[in-house]
Design a protein around this motif. Structure first.
Motif, PDB file in Angstrom:
ATOM      1  N   GLY A  74       1.099  -1.480   0.291  1.00 48.20           N
ATOM      2  CA  GLY A  74       0.067  -0.295  -0.219  1.00 48.20           C
ATOM      3  C   GLY A  74       1.089   1.413  -0.037  1.00 48.20           C
ATOM      4  N   ILE A  75       2.139   0.845  -0.537  1.00 47.54           N
ATOM      5  CA  ILE A  75       2.941   2.363  -0.138  1.00 47.54           C
ATOM      6  C   ILE A  75       2.811   3.072  -2.172  1.00 47.54           C
ATOM      7  CG2 ILE A  75       5.710   3.379  -0.588  1.00 47.54           C
ATOM      8  CD1 ILE A  75       5.698   0.799   1.704  1.00 47.54           C
ATOM      9  N   THR A  76       2.316   3.925  -2.016  1.00 48.30           N
ATOM     10  CA  THR A  76       1.286   4.564  -3.511  1.00 48.30           C
ATOM     11  C   THR A  76       2.675   6.270  -3.406  1.00 48.30           C
ATOM     12  OG1 THR A  76      -0.788   5.587  -1.871  1.00 48.30           O
ATOM     13  CG2 THR A  76      -0.230   3.720  -3.218  1.00 48.30           C
ATOM     14  N   ASP A  77       3.175   6.257  -2.396  1.00 48.43           N
ATOM     15  CA  ASP A  77       4.444   7.947  -2.218  1.00 48.43           C
ATOM     16  C   ASP A  77       5.040   8.099  -3.101  1.00 48.43           C
ATOM     17  OD1 ASP A  77       6.430   5.806  -1.778  1.00 48.43           O
ATOM     18  OD2 ASP A  77       6.198   6.814  -0.051  1.00 48.43           O
ATOM     19  N   SER A  78       6.006   9.060  -3.482  1.00 50.59           N
ATOM     20  CA  SER A  78       6.915   9.090  -4.635  1.00 50.59           C
ATOM     21  C   SER A  78       8.284   7.884  -4.565  1.00 50.59           C
ATOM     22  CB  SER A  78       7.485  10.459  -4.406  1.00 50.59           C
ATOM     23  OG  SER A  78       8.074  10.448  -3.138  1.00 50.59           O
ATOM     24  N   SER A  79       7.975   7.165  -3.691  1.00 52.71           N
ATOM     25  CA  SER A  79       9.033   5.685  -3.499  1.00 52.71           C
ATOM     26  C   SER A  79       8.141   5.071  -5.462  1.00 52.71           C
ATOM     27  CB  SER A  79       9.912   4.965  -2.452  1.00 52.71           C
ATOM     28  OG  SER A  79       7.896   4.654  -2.167  1.00 52.71           O
ATOM     29  N   LEU A  80       7.129   4.916  -4.860  1.00 57.51           N
ATOM     30  CA  LEU A  80       5.955   3.812  -6.104  1.00 57.51           C
ATOM     31  C   LEU A  80       6.320   4.155  -7.217  1.00 57.51           C
ATOM     32  CD1 LEU A  80       4.726   1.375  -6.845  1.00 57.51           C
ATOM     33  CD2 LEU A  80       2.765   3.238  -6.287  1.00 57.51           C
ATOM     34  N   ARG A  81       6.249   5.427  -7.506  1.00 53.94           N
ATOM     35  CA  ARG A  81       6.229   6.380  -8.952  1.00 53.94           C
ATOM     36  C   ARG A  81       7.590   6.393  -9.198  1.00 53.94           C
ATOM     37  NH1 ARG A  81       3.864   9.963 -11.693  1.00 53.94           N
ATOM     38  NH2 ARG A  81       5.164  11.160 -13.408  1.00 53.94           N
ATOM     39  N   PHE A  82       8.142   6.700  -8.404  1.00 51.61           N
ATOM     40  CA  PHE A  82      10.423   6.245  -8.815  1.00 51.61           C
ATOM     41  C   PHE A  82      10.396   5.015  -9.138  1.00 51.61           C
ATOM     42  CE2 PHE A  82      14.177   4.240  -7.751  1.00 51.61           C
ATOM     43  CZ  PHE A  82      15.171   5.364  -8.413  1.00 51.61           C
ATOM     44  N   HIS A  83      10.376   3.943  -8.619  1.00 53.56           N
ATOM     45  CA  HIS A  83       9.582   1.839  -9.075  1.00 53.56           C
ATOM     46  C   HIS A  83       9.367   2.409 -10.019  1.00 53.56           C
ATOM     47  CE1 HIS A  83      12.915   1.015  -6.573  1.00 53.56           C
ATOM     48  NE2 HIS A  83      12.803   1.415  -6.080  1.00 53.56           N
ATOM     49  N   ILE A  84       8.236   2.750 -10.384  1.00 53.79           N
ATOM     50  CA  ILE A  84       7.531   2.403 -11.883  1.00 53.79           C
ATOM     51  C   ILE A  84       8.479   3.089 -12.801  1.00 53.79           C
ATOM     52  CG2 ILE A  84       5.543   3.332 -13.154  1.00 53.79           C
ATOM     53  CD1 ILE A  84       3.732   2.969 -10.597  1.00 53.79           C
ATOM     54  N   VAL A  85       8.400   4.508 -13.232  1.00 51.07           N
ATOM     55  CA  VAL A  85       9.179   4.853 -14.020  1.00 51.07           C
ATOM     56  C   VAL A  85      10.250   4.150 -14.142  1.00 51.07           C
ATOM     57  CG1 VAL A  85      11.135   6.980 -13.527  1.00 51.07           C
ATOM     58  CG2 VAL A  85       8.789   7.414 -13.537  1.00 51.07           C
ATOM     59  N   ASN A  86      11.311   3.930 -12.993  1.00 54.15           N
ATOM     60  CA  ASN A  86      12.638   3.034 -13.091  1.00 54.15           C
ATOM     61  C   ASN A  86      12.345   1.738 -13.758  1.00 54.15           C
ATOM     62  OD1 ASN A  86      15.160   2.358 -12.587  1.00 54.15           O
ATOM     63  ND2 ASN A  86      14.525   0.949 -10.940  1.00 54.15           N
ATOM     64  N   ALA A  87      11.165   1.175 -13.842  1.00 53.94           N
ATOM     65  CA  ALA A  87      10.717   0.193 -14.923  1.00 53.94           C
ATOM     66  C   ALA A  87      10.698   0.288 -15.949  1.00 53.94           C
ATOM     67  CB  ALA A  87       9.062  -0.342 -14.132  1.00 53.94           C
ATOM     68  N   LYS A  88       9.772   1.072 -16.796  1.00 53.92           N
ATOM     69  CA  LYS A  88       9.806   1.888 -17.231  1.00 53.92           C
ATOM     70  C   LYS A  88      10.773   2.042 -18.111  1.00 53.92           C
ATOM     71  CE  LYS A  88       7.766   5.555 -20.431  1.00 53.92           C
ATOM     72  NZ  LYS A  88       7.114   6.739 -20.707  1.00 53.92           N
ATOM     73  N   ASN A  89      11.896   2.481 -17.598  1.00 54.31           N
ATOM     74  CA  ASN A  89      13.585   2.782 -17.760  1.00 54.31           C
ATOM     75  C   ASN A  89      13.697   0.871 -18.138  1.00 54.31           C
ATOM     76  OD1 ASN A  89      12.998   5.327 -18.179  1.00 54.31           O
ATOM     77  ND2 ASN A  89      13.571   6.009 -16.116  1.00 54.31           N
ATOM     78  N   HIS A  90      13.442   0.600 -17.509  1.00 50.95           N
ATOM     79  CA  HIS A  90      14.374  -0.960 -17.708  1.00 50.95           C
ATOM     80  C   HIS A  90      13.432  -2.042 -18.742  1.00 50.95           C
ATOM     81  CE1 HIS A  90      16.305   0.287 -14.046  1.00 50.95           C
ATOM     82  NE2 HIS A  90      17.752   0.051 -15.350  1.00 50.95           N
ATOM     83  N   GLY A  91      12.493  -0.988 -19.317  1.00 50.91           N
ATOM     84  CA  GLY A  91      12.420  -2.169 -20.273  1.00 50.91           C
ATOM     85  C   GLY A  91      10.718  -2.954 -20.165  1.00 50.91           C
ATOM     86  N   VAL A  92      10.005  -2.399 -19.562  1.00 50.44           N
ATOM     87  CA  VAL A  92       8.658  -2.903 -18.525  1.00 50.44           C
ATOM     88  C   VAL A  92       7.569  -2.620 -19.136  1.00 50.44           C
ATOM     89  CG1 VAL A  92       6.991  -2.958 -17.144  1.00 50.44           C
ATOM     90  CG2 VAL A  92       9.598  -3.980 -16.435  1.00 50.44           C
ATOM     91  N   THR A  93       6.717  -2.703 -20.226  1.00 48.58           N
ATOM     92  CA  THR A  93       5.939  -2.478 -21.239  1.00 48.58           C
ATOM     93  C   THR A  93       4.846  -2.226 -20.834  1.00 48.58           C
ATOM     94  OG1 THR A  93       5.002  -4.395 -22.006  1.00 48.58           O
ATOM     95  CG2 THR A  93       6.743  -3.083 -23.180  1.00 48.58           C
ATOM     96  N   ARG A  94       4.108  -0.767 -20.695  1.00 46.49           N
ATOM     97  CA  ARG A  94       2.014  -0.410 -20.606  1.00 46.49           C
ATOM     98  C   ARG A  94       1.958  -2.028 -20.330  1.00 46.49           C
ATOM     99  NH1 ARG A  94      -2.095  -1.156 -21.612  1.00 46.49           N
ATOM    100  NH2 ARG A  94      -1.376  -1.649 -23.407  1.00 46.49           N
TER     101      ARG A  94
END
Length: 108
Positions: free
Chosen positions: A56-76
């Motif tokens: 249930g952690i939906t602060d800036s750390s989740l956003r950071f890691h979603i950006v990180n996932a996108k940058n490491h090739g995780v598609t939409r």
């Protein structure tokens, strides 16, 4: 050789206040753990997003890691499928909150 993860956020944010925590964040969590080659960065990123969602952690750390996932090739499509799958185990409201962040990140 895979991309080397280097993190300085701990030292930048907490270096003077909590230097030991900053060391563990930058050198151990991101330095050693994220650079371990047993799991590729794409998988590691996806696991991190889902683990944060499950807690249930939906602060800036989740956003950071979603950006990180996108940058490491995780598609939409992959992030949407992973969040949907995890929703059944972690909770529907947590998935909604994560989707709201992921939609913004993948729209950028």
């Amino acid at each position: 050789m895979a991309e080397k993860i280097v993190q300085t956020a701990g030292r930048q944010a907490l270096g003077e206040f909590a230097p030991e925590f900053a060391h563990f964040n930058d050198d151990v969590l991101f330095g050693e753990n994220w650079n371990n080659q047993d799991i590729d960065l794409k998988t590691r990123s996806l696991l991190t997003v889902i683990t944060l969602m499950a807690q249930g952690i939906t602060d800036s750390s989740l956003r950071f890691h979603i950006v990180n996932a996108k940058n490491h090739g995780v598609t939409r499509k992959e992030i949407a499928a992973a969040i949907t799958h995890a929703a059944f185990y972690a909770g529907w409201p947590k998935a909604w909150a994560t989707f709201n962040i992921a939609k913004d990140v993948y729209a950028e």
